[in-house]
Scaffold this motif. Structure first.
Motif, PDB file in Angstrom:
ATOM      1  N   ARG A  36     -38.209  38.962 -40.738  1.00 40.35           N
ATOM      2  CA  ARG A  36     -37.128  40.084 -40.832  1.00 40.35           C
ATOM      3  C   ARG A  36     -37.356  41.252 -39.789  1.00 40.35           C
ATOM      4  O   ARG A  36     -38.376  41.361 -39.430  1.00 40.35           O
ATOM      5  CB  ARG A  36     -36.924  40.516 -42.309  1.00 40.35           C
ATOM      6  CG  ARG A  36     -38.355  41.310 -42.629  1.00 40.35           C
ATOM      7  CD  ARG A  36     -38.092  41.713 -44.032  1.00 40.35           C
ATOM      8  NE  ARG A  36     -39.339  42.523 -44.476  1.00 40.35           N
ATOM      9  CZ  ARG A  36     -39.322  43.349 -45.683  1.00 40.35           C
ATOM     10  NH1 ARG A  36     -38.314  43.537 -46.301  1.00 40.35           N
ATOM     11  NH2 ARG A  36     -40.440  44.080 -45.702  1.00 40.35           N
ATOM     12  N   THR A  37     -36.241  41.993 -39.638  1.00 42.83           N
ATOM     13  CA  THR A  37     -36.374  43.145 -38.897  1.00 42.83           C
ATOM     14  C   THR A  37     -36.122  44.439 -39.860  1.00 42.83           C
ATOM     15  O   THR A  37     -35.029  44.271 -40.696  1.00 42.83           O
ATOM     16  CB  THR A  37     -35.275  43.066 -37.777  1.00 42.83           C
ATOM     17  OG1 THR A  37     -35.664  41.913 -36.841  1.00 42.83           O
ATOM     18  CG2 THR A  37     -35.536  44.358 -37.115  1.00 42.83           C
ATOM     19  N   VAL A  38     -36.892  45.398 -39.531  1.00 46.61           N
ATOM     20  CA  VAL A  38     -36.587  46.645 -40.596  1.00 46.61           C
ATOM     21  C   VAL A  38     -36.562  47.656 -39.610  1.00 46.61           C
ATOM     22  O   VAL A  38     -37.159  47.558 -38.766  1.00 46.61           O
ATOM     23  CB  VAL A  38     -37.692  46.648 -41.807  1.00 46.61           C
ATOM     24  CG1 VAL A  38     -37.585  45.630 -42.807  1.00 46.61           C
ATOM     25  CG2 VAL A  38     -39.152  46.835 -41.119  1.00 46.61           C
ATOM     26  N   ILE A  39     -35.759  48.487 -40.194  1.00 48.71           N
ATOM     27  CA  ILE A  39     -35.758  49.903 -39.518  1.00 48.71           C
ATOM     28  C   ILE A  39     -36.238  51.087 -40.368  1.00 48.71           C
ATOM     29  O   ILE A  39     -35.581  51.226 -41.486  1.00 48.71           O
ATOM     30  CB  ILE A  39     -34.275  50.329 -39.066  1.00 48.71           C
ATOM     31  CG1 ILE A  39     -33.892  49.226 -38.214  1.00 48.71           C
ATOM     32  CG2 ILE A  39     -34.115  51.599 -38.281  1.00 48.71           C
ATOM     33  CD1 ILE A  39     -32.489  49.103 -37.662  1.00 48.71           C
ATOM     34  N   GLY A  40     -37.184  51.778 -39.977  1.00 48.23           N
ATOM     35  CA  GLY A  40     -37.766  52.939 -40.813  1.00 48.23           C
ATOM     36  C   GLY A  40     -37.015  54.077 -40.553  1.00 48.23           C
ATOM     37  O   GLY A  40     -36.834  54.228 -39.345  1.00 48.23           O
TER      38      GLY A  40
END
Length: 359
Positions: A36-40
């Motif tokens: 998955r790709t997450v954006i903080g």
């Protein structure tokens, strides 16, 4: 707060989320994993002026983000540190260091194998450094430690050779093919130390020197962040957050003992911090049993304990003649003691399914 993208989200959707955050005065830090790709989400998002993930979220912000194309869901980060947390980055981070003396031309810190960093606490003379470097390299160390700038509790203590010491470290690197780790103490010295060092070290006294952390964060050099002598693990990870928030992802934590009421050792070596940090953070962690105990007869046992606890590397002081060392001779191993320790360390690593990178 973190934005979790859908498994098949594309780059256009990711950039749209980043642009949305920018338009709201926020910044997004991208973490692309295998699954998955997450954006903080970083910035002031609440009326109370608290950073995202700690305090109140601007009304409607979460709903707006969840409605964007490609977004799976939005989660609040429960820890005050975000980029250093496993919530933001569930997979382990590894740091690559160029090392000429190994077959692949680099070593990975935070991977399957353990890395040995060894050498004198302080660079004193060319002969002292070269003798120590040759000895630890033959025994299996691939990274050379040595201080060119040394903070001292007393202003009358030896404070290092400065740039001359850095030049000697660079000469040893050329001679033996090892990478170099050395301490940087002030923001104004960062550029100069980067010219000579492969890994920047932030000492215990500078763990909360935020201007220094910011400046190192603007480089792309691997950095070893030592735990402050009286710091909690949360404070330590927040210090790492300073470096990470400036864009430098090559952060390595270092447990080096903390100050307690106990007087039998110079510091109390917190072995439990190794698995705790690995649970809370994705960053690699190493151990410094020399500074951690202050006594050379304890360095060996704490080295073996650190390996068993999961350390990714060791940082050990070795001196050709510790009794004549200008600094910290009592905690420095002799060359013979280091030679005897390496096979023991390798045996413990093998017992837990790991190995040492030596060639």
């Amino acid at each position: 707060m973190i934005v979790v993208m859908k498994a098949h989200s594309n780059n256009e959707e990711i950039q749209h989320v980043l642009k949305f955050l920018q338009n709201h005065g926020l910044s997004g830090h991208l973490s692309q994993g295998v699954e998955r790709t997450v954006i903080g989400v970083l910035g002031q998002t609440g009326n109370a002026g608290l950073p995202s993930g700690i305090g109140g979220i601007t009304p409607g912000l979460e709903d707006s983000l969840e409605g964007l194309p490609g977004v799976d869901n939005v989660l609040r980060v429960s820890k005050p540190y975000k980029l250093a947390s496993r919530e933001f980055h569930p997979e382990n981070t590894t740091v690559e260091v160029p090392v000429a003396c190994v077959a692949d031309g680099s070593v990975t810190i935070g991977g399957k194998d353990v890395v040995m960093m060894a050498g004198p606490c302080t660079v004193e003379t060319e002969k002292q450094l070269m003798t120590a470097a040759e000895a630890v390299r033959k025994a299996g160390a691939v990274i050379l430690r040595g201080g060119a700038f040394k903070p001292s509790t007393s202003p009358y203590g030896f404070r290092g050779l400065g740039e001359k010491g850095l030049q000697l470290l660079a000469k040893a690197r050329h001679e033996f093919g090892m990478a170099v780790i050395t301490e940087v103490m002030t923001p104004s010295d960062v550029a100069m130390v980067c010219e000579y060092a492969d890994i920047l070290q932030i000492g215990t006294r500078n763990m909360q020197n935020y201007m220094l952390l910011d400046e190192i964060g603007r480089t792309n050099k691997p950095v070893v962040l030592k735990r402050g002598m009286s710091a909690t693990i949360e404070e330590w990870l927040l210090a790492a957050e300073y470096v990470l928030s400036q864009g430098n992802k090559n952060v390595i934590l270092c447990e080096r003992g903390i100050r307690t009421f106990e007087k039998a050792t110079r510091n109390t070596m917190d072995i439990s911090a190794i698995p705790v940090a690995k649970t809370l953070s994705h960053l690699p962690i190493i151990s410094d049993p020399s500074q951690g105990t202050g006594h050379r007869h304890l360095v060996g046992p704490m080295t073996l304990a650190s390996i068993a606890a999961g350390t990714d590397a060791l940082l050990i002081e070795v001196h050709p003649n510790p009794d004549e060392a200008l600094k910290d001779g009592a905690q420095s191993l002799t060359i013979q003691q280091f030679n005897e320790l390496m096979p023991q360390a390798q045996a413990v690593a093998h017992a837990i399914g790991r190995d040492f990178i030596t060639r």
